[in-house]
Scaffold this motif. Structure first.
Motif, PDB file in Angstrom:
ATOM      1  N   GLY A 118     -12.114  82.149  61.708  1.00  0.00           N
ATOM      2  CA  GLY A 118     -12.158  81.102  60.512  1.00  0.00           C
ATOM      3  C   GLY A 118     -10.659  80.579  60.428  1.00  0.00           C
ATOM      4  O   GLY A 118     -10.767  79.273  60.056  1.00  0.00           O
ATOM      5  N   GLY A 137     -16.900  83.985  60.519  1.00  0.00           N
ATOM      6  CA  GLY A 137     -15.976  82.830  60.670  1.00  0.00           C
ATOM      7  C   GLY A 137     -16.060  81.355  60.103  1.00  0.00           C
ATOM      8  O   GLY A 137     -15.340  80.719  59.502  1.00  0.00           O
ATOM      9  N   SER A 153     -13.609  79.804  57.276  1.00  0.00           N
ATOM     10  CA  SER A 153     -12.877  78.796  57.667  1.00  0.00           C
ATOM     11  C   SER A 153     -13.219  77.689  56.380  1.00  0.00           C
ATOM     12  O   SER A 153     -11.989  77.041  56.365  1.00  0.00           O
ATOM     13  CB  SER A 153     -13.500  78.073  58.998  1.00  0.00           C
ATOM     14  N   GLY A 156     -13.299  87.736  62.366  1.00  0.00           N
ATOM     15  CA  GLY A 156     -13.938  86.609  61.633  1.00  0.00           C
ATOM     16  C   GLY A 156     -12.825  85.792  60.795  1.00  0.00           C
ATOM     17  O   GLY A 156     -12.733  84.342  60.852  1.00  0.00           O
TER      18      GLY A 156
END
Lengths: 240, 239
Positions: free
Chosen positions: B57, B119, B123, B53
């Motif tokens: 991200g 993710g 992000s 993730g």
């Protein structure tokens, strides 16, 4: 060494630079003065392409730098820059600040860069701060480290963007001393500043800018004591 | 005298029931093994999902920050879709639709689903972290001749990591608890194990409280170790 032809820069509708032609030769110490908003910082930032000119061309050692085909990173390695707000890397120690670029750009090995950093720290008088973090330094010390960091890349030209404007008055001197020594050693320098004393003492040429144009240009002592243009006179009467 | 005796008796009786319940829920038929295996599944899924993730991200954050319109669009749609749908739905779609005919370990597919979900949130955290770093830092790096990616990796990201570390820890903790839905695709994690014991023994209190305690202890250990790491990251701030 640096040739600027018909340089224009606008931000949206704001025309900041309106046609500048300059020729800076090796060993010159060019001091740029002018009221705020006159475009002097933008002019300086165009010289290493931190701002991209809207029009005109800039040649460094006869290479057009505002050409997409030019590798600007290579040009920037020859041009050090010192900022008003120092912009030291707070997560790195003083020594790491100085050695980061030369090592990552494979200009020096780690050992060579460490050696170089200690030499430079000696020059700016801060050897004992090698393992400190920027947060532990005063403004004047930070700026001297920032100068050392630029010098580590062994540049041919140094650009100074109001290097003493963010400093307490009592710290201005220590930074100017470093710059004076640098000028005496023959470094080509372009300095945007409000320090008229510095301009008079070490400047080889003074440029007065207003409204995006060069209004007056000449020997610093001459221009400062006997300005020709009315706007220059007005400005100097306010700051001197 | 009479009263204390009755309290003692009541307590003894309660203790007996408790012992019996605990024996029935955990010892009999080696039911504790279900929980131990569940802990393994929860930890495996969480760690792989968190790491993957983080990578997703970071990539999506760079897309969202890029000036390229296509990359920008991809990043935007991704965050929009993931944040706009429940994670259970995403998990089930990925498990029963996308990976329906692919022969991979169940827990890996689940990790993948959680990574995709996490993710999107990571992000946004990373994007905010990168934006929080003064532009002067990038300019200083570039003025030294460093390339864009070098400036990003050696100057901006290390500082951003320090700023967003608490938010990332928070996201990781949320992720661990989120994995409690893997039962939907037939994985026996801590939650599912507790649930299974509940159904097998007709006893709800003991297995469910045990489930809660196990999650709590895992997250407490994690919080403590992450706190220690954060202290180290803040070393450069000391004056």
């Amino acid at each position: 060494m640096i040739k600027v032809h018909n340089l224009h820069k606008s931000f949206a509708d704001n025309h900041v630079l309106c046609g500048i032609d300059e020729h800076i030769t090796k060993g010159e110490v060019v001091v740029v003065i002018g009221p705020s908003g006159s475009g002097k910082s933008t002019f300086l930032r165009c010289l290493n392409l931190l701002e991209i000119p809207t029009e005109g061309e800039i040649l460094v050692d006869d290479v057009k730098i505002n050409d997409p085909k030019t590798d600007i990173n290579e040009i920037r390695q020859k041009m050090g820059m010192v900022f008003q707000h120092f912009n030291l890397f707070p997560h790195l120690t003083v020594k790491e600040n100085i050695t980061l670029a030369p090592v990552k750009l494979k200009k020096m090995t780690k050992e060579q860069a460490d050696q170089k950093a200690l030499e430079l720290l000696k020059i700016v008088g801060l050897e004992e701060k090698a393992d400190s973090y920027p947060a532990q330094l005063s403004g004047g010390q930070k700026q001297r480290i920032a100068i050392a960091r630029s010098l580590a890349m062994e540049p041919e030209i140094m650009l100074f963007d109001e290097p003493t404007s963010a400093l307490d008055p009592e710290m201005v001197g220590e930074v100017l001393d470093v710059m004076k020594n640098l000028a005496k050693s023959g470094m080509t320098m372009v300095v945007v500043t409000h320090e008229m004393g510095f301009a008079r003492e070490v400047g080889t040429r003074l440029i007065f800018m207003d409204e995006g144009k060069v209004i007056e240009c000449g020997d610093p002592k001459e221009v400062l004591s006997n300005p020709q243009n009315d706007r220059t006179k007005l400005f100097l009467s306010k700051v001197l | 005298m009479f009263q204390t005796l009755s309290i003692q008796t009541a307590f003894a009786a309660w203790l007996d029931t408790a012992k019996f319940d605990i024996e029935r829920c955990f010892i009999r038929e080696n039911r504790y093994q279900l929980l131990l295996d569940g802990i393994g599944i929860t930890i495996k899924v969480s760690i792989v999902a968190a790491l993957l993730g983080l990578v997703i991200g970071f990539i999506i954050a760079l897309c969202n920050l890029s000036k390229n319109k296509v990359l920008n669009g991809i990043g935007k749609v991704y965050t929009d879709v993931i944040r706009g749908t429940p994670s259970v739905t995403q998990l089930m779609i990925i498990y029963f639709v996308i990976f329906a005919t692919v022969d991979i370990d169940k827990w890996l597919i689940a990790s993948f689903a959680f990574a995709i979900n996490s993710g999107a949130y990571v992000s946004e955290i990373i994007r905010a972290g990168i934006l929080s770093i003064d532009k002067g830092q990038t300019e200083a790096g570039r003025s030294l001749g460093l390339k864009g990616w070098q400036t990003m990796f050696y100057i901006v990201v290390p500082q951003a990591v320090k700023n967003i570390f608490p938010a990332l820890c928070n996201e990781f903790i949320t992720l661990i608890k989120e994995t409690a839905i893997v039962g939907y695709v037939g994985l026996m994690d801590i939650q599912k194990a507790g649930d299974f014991i509940k159904s097998a023994t007709y006893e709800a209190f003991v297995p469910l409280i045990a489930t809660a305690i196990i999650y709590f202890v895992i997250i407490k250990i994690l919080t403590l170790s992450l706190g220690a790491i954060e202290k180290k990251l803040r070393k450069a701030d000391n004056r």
